[in-house]
Design a protein around this motif. Structure first.
Motif, short mmCIF file in Angstrom:
data_model
loop_
_atom_site.label_atom_id
_atom_site.label_comp_id
_atom_site.label_asym_id
_atom_site.label_seq_id
_atom_site.Cartn_x
_atom_site.Cartn_y
_atom_site.Cartn_z
N VAL A 99 0.83 -1.20 0.00
CA VAL A 99 0.00 0.00 0.00
C VAL A 99 0.87 1.26 0.00
O VAL A 99 0.54 2.27 -0.63
CB VAL A 99 -0.96 0.00 1.20
CG1 VAL A 99 -1.79 1.29 1.24
CG2 VAL A 99 -1.88 -1.22 1.15
N ALA A 100 2.01 1.18 0.67
CA ALA A 100 2.89 2.35 0.80
C ALA A 100 3.79 2.56 -0.42
O ALA A 100 4.43 3.61 -0.53
CB ALA A 100 3.77 2.18 2.03
N PHE A 101 3.83 1.60 -1.33
CA PHE A 101 4.84 1.63 -2.41
C PHE A 101 4.82 2.95 -3.18
O PHE A 101 5.85 3.60 -3.35
CB PHE A 101 4.60 0.46 -3.36
CG PHE A 101 5.62 0.37 -4.47
CD1 PHE A 101 6.86 -0.19 -4.23
CD2 PHE A 101 5.34 0.86 -5.73
CE1 PHE A 101 7.81 -0.27 -5.24
CE2 PHE A 101 6.28 0.79 -6.75
CZ PHE A 101 7.52 0.23 -6.50
N GLY A 102 3.67 3.35 -3.67
CA GLY A 102 3.60 4.59 -4.46
C GLY A 102 3.93 5.82 -3.64
O GLY A 102 4.54 6.77 -4.15
N LEU A 103 3.52 5.82 -2.39
CA LEU A 103 3.81 6.97 -1.53
C LEU A 103 5.32 7.14 -1.34
O LEU A 103 5.83 8.27 -1.34
CB LEU A 103 3.13 6.78 -0.17
CG LEU A 103 1.60 6.73 -0.19
CD1 LEU A 103 1.07 6.30 1.17
CD2 LEU A 103 1.02 8.09 -0.57
N ARG A 104 6.03 6.03 -1.20
CA ARG A 104 7.48 6.11 -1.04
C ARG A 104 8.18 6.51 -2.34
O ARG A 104 9.20 7.18 -2.32
CB ARG A 104 8.02 4.77 -0.54
CG ARG A 104 7.62 4.47 0.90
CD ARG A 104 8.22 3.17 1.41
NE ARG A 104 7.88 2.95 2.82
CZ ARG A 104 7.45 1.80 3.32
NH1 ARG A 104 7.28 0.76 2.52
NH2 ARG A 104 7.18 1.69 4.60
N GLU A 105 7.58 6.10 -3.47
CA GLU A 105 8.19 6.39 -4.76
C GLU A 105 7.97 7.83 -5.19
O GLU A 105 8.84 8.44 -5.84
CB GLU A 105 7.60 5.45 -5.83
CG GLU A 105 8.07 4.01 -5.73
CD GLU A 105 9.52 3.84 -6.15
OE1 GLU A 105 9.89 4.34 -7.22
OE2 GLU A 105 10.27 3.22 -5.38
N HIS A 106 6.82 8.41 -4.85
CA HIS A 106 6.43 9.68 -5.46
C HIS A 106 6.19 10.82 -4.48
O HIS A 106 5.75 11.90 -4.90
CB HIS A 106 5.15 9.47 -6.28
CG HIS A 106 5.31 8.47 -7.38
ND1 HIS A 106 6.11 8.69 -8.49
CD2 HIS A 106 4.78 7.22 -7.54
CE1 HIS A 106 6.06 7.64 -9.28
NE2 HIS A 106 5.28 6.73 -8.73
N THR A 107 6.45 10.60 -3.20
CA THR A 107 6.31 11.70 -2.24
C THR A 107 7.54 11.74 -1.33
O THR A 107 8.36 10.81 -1.33
CB THR A 107 5.06 11.54 -1.34
OG1 THR A 107 5.31 10.50 -0.37
CG2 THR A 107 3.83 11.18 -2.16
N ASP A 108 7.64 12.83 -0.58
CA ASP A 108 8.71 12.93 0.43
C ASP A 108 8.12 12.84 1.83
O ASP A 108 8.66 13.37 2.79
CB ASP A 108 9.50 14.24 0.26
CG ASP A 108 8.61 15.47 0.32
OD1 ASP A 108 7.39 15.33 0.50
OD2 ASP A 108 9.16 16.60 0.18
N TYR A 109 6.98 12.13 1.94
CA TYR A 109 6.35 11.96 3.24
C TYR A 109 7.27 11.22 4.20
O TYR A 109 8.04 10.33 3.79
CB TYR A 109 5.05 11.17 3.11
CG TYR A 109 3.93 11.86 2.36
CD1 TYR A 109 3.95 13.23 2.10
CD2 TYR A 109 2.83 11.13 1.91
CE1 TYR A 109 2.92 13.84 1.41
CE2 TYR A 109 1.79 11.73 1.23
CZ TYR A 109 1.85 13.09 0.98
OH TYR A 109 0.82 13.69 0.30
N SER A 110 7.14 11.53 5.47
CA SER A 110 7.88 10.79 6.49
C SER A 110 7.29 9.39 6.62
O SER A 110 6.13 9.14 6.24
CB SER A 110 7.77 11.50 7.84
OG SER A 110 6.44 11.45 8.33
#
Length: 246
Positions: A99-110
């Motif tokens: 679920v986190a894959f895209g967030l880690r690839e395309h954002t700088d979220y902590s």
């Protein structure tokens, strides 16, 4: 939300789509139905920019994505979610990491924020506390739910579903249908569902569009669709999944 203008698609000498014109309204759920090999999945791939049409335009709001450069398409895809036919989860990753894959690839979220989003989206699809499970431990229906959680992680405006009930038993199919409906209502998204399952289409959709041998032969509300006299539509309604086999 989406406007398809005079779209055709050929692979070599084979014409798969022939002059398709279709508008998808903001916030609606549109089911695209048709038999195997009718061209419905090809149309879906064109709408998310995985393929480019040989003719015509595809508007996403005010942008023509039909021949848009890949970098611009990648930015637009952040506003789209995709639930694949066979879930397309990474078997070597946990549910949470999928679920986190895209967030880690395309954002700088902590990592803390990513974990919060993952937890929230898994709750939305009815799978709280499953972050540490592996895809191999999940049923087919659970994998579809994880795929949906991944699709909504960015807060998309549009969610595309490719045969969401494929391979599921009738009880689980009903649950996935209800999940599509509740996700649309809860998030206010536009939903495009490609399916050969007429029962699901009637259950979830505001309107139904039918493709037959590469041509769009009918588009209407669910109630009106049932009354269409075209013999090809009537045959599909009876469950005779006509059309060329893939």
């Amino acid at each position: 939300m989406i406007k398809i203008e005079n779209v055709s698609m050929s692979f070599g000498d084979k014409k798969v789509l022939d002059n398709i014109n279709l508008e998808i309204k903001d916030g609606e759920t549109l089911a695209i139905i048709g038999g195997s090999g009718s061209g419905k999945s090809t149309l879906l791939r064109l709408m998310i920019g995985l393929d480019h049409p040989t003719g015509g335009k595809i508007w996403l709001r005010d942008k023509d994505i039909a021949h848009m450069p890949e970098k611009e398409l990648d930015e637009l895809r952040l506003h789209m979610g995709m639930v694949f036919q066979y879930s397309a989860l990474f078997d070597s990753m946990t549910v949470g990491d999928n679920v986190a894959f895209g967030l880690r690839e395309h954002t700088d979220y902590s990592e803390q924020k990513i974990a919060e989003i993952v937890r929230e989206k898994l709750e939305v699809v009815g799978l709280p506390g499953t972050e540490d499970m592996m895809p191999g431990e999940l049923s087919g229906g659970m994998k579809k739910r994880v795929s949906l959680a991944r699709a909504i992680a960015f807060g998309p405006e549009i969610i595309f579903y490719d045969e969401p009930s494929s391979g599921l038993d009738p009880i689980m199919t009903d649950k996935i249908d209800e999940l599509i409906i509740s996700t649309q209502k809860r998030l206010g998204v536009t939903s495009v569902v490609v399916t050969h399952d007429m029962d699901s289409a009637i259950h979830i959709a505001d309107r139904i569009a039918m493709i037959y041998e590469g041509r769009l032969i009918a588009v209407d509300t669910v109630d009106n669709f049932r009354r269409i006299e075209d013999p090809r539509v009537k045959a599909f309604l009876r469950g005779l999944y006509i059309g060329k086999e893939a």
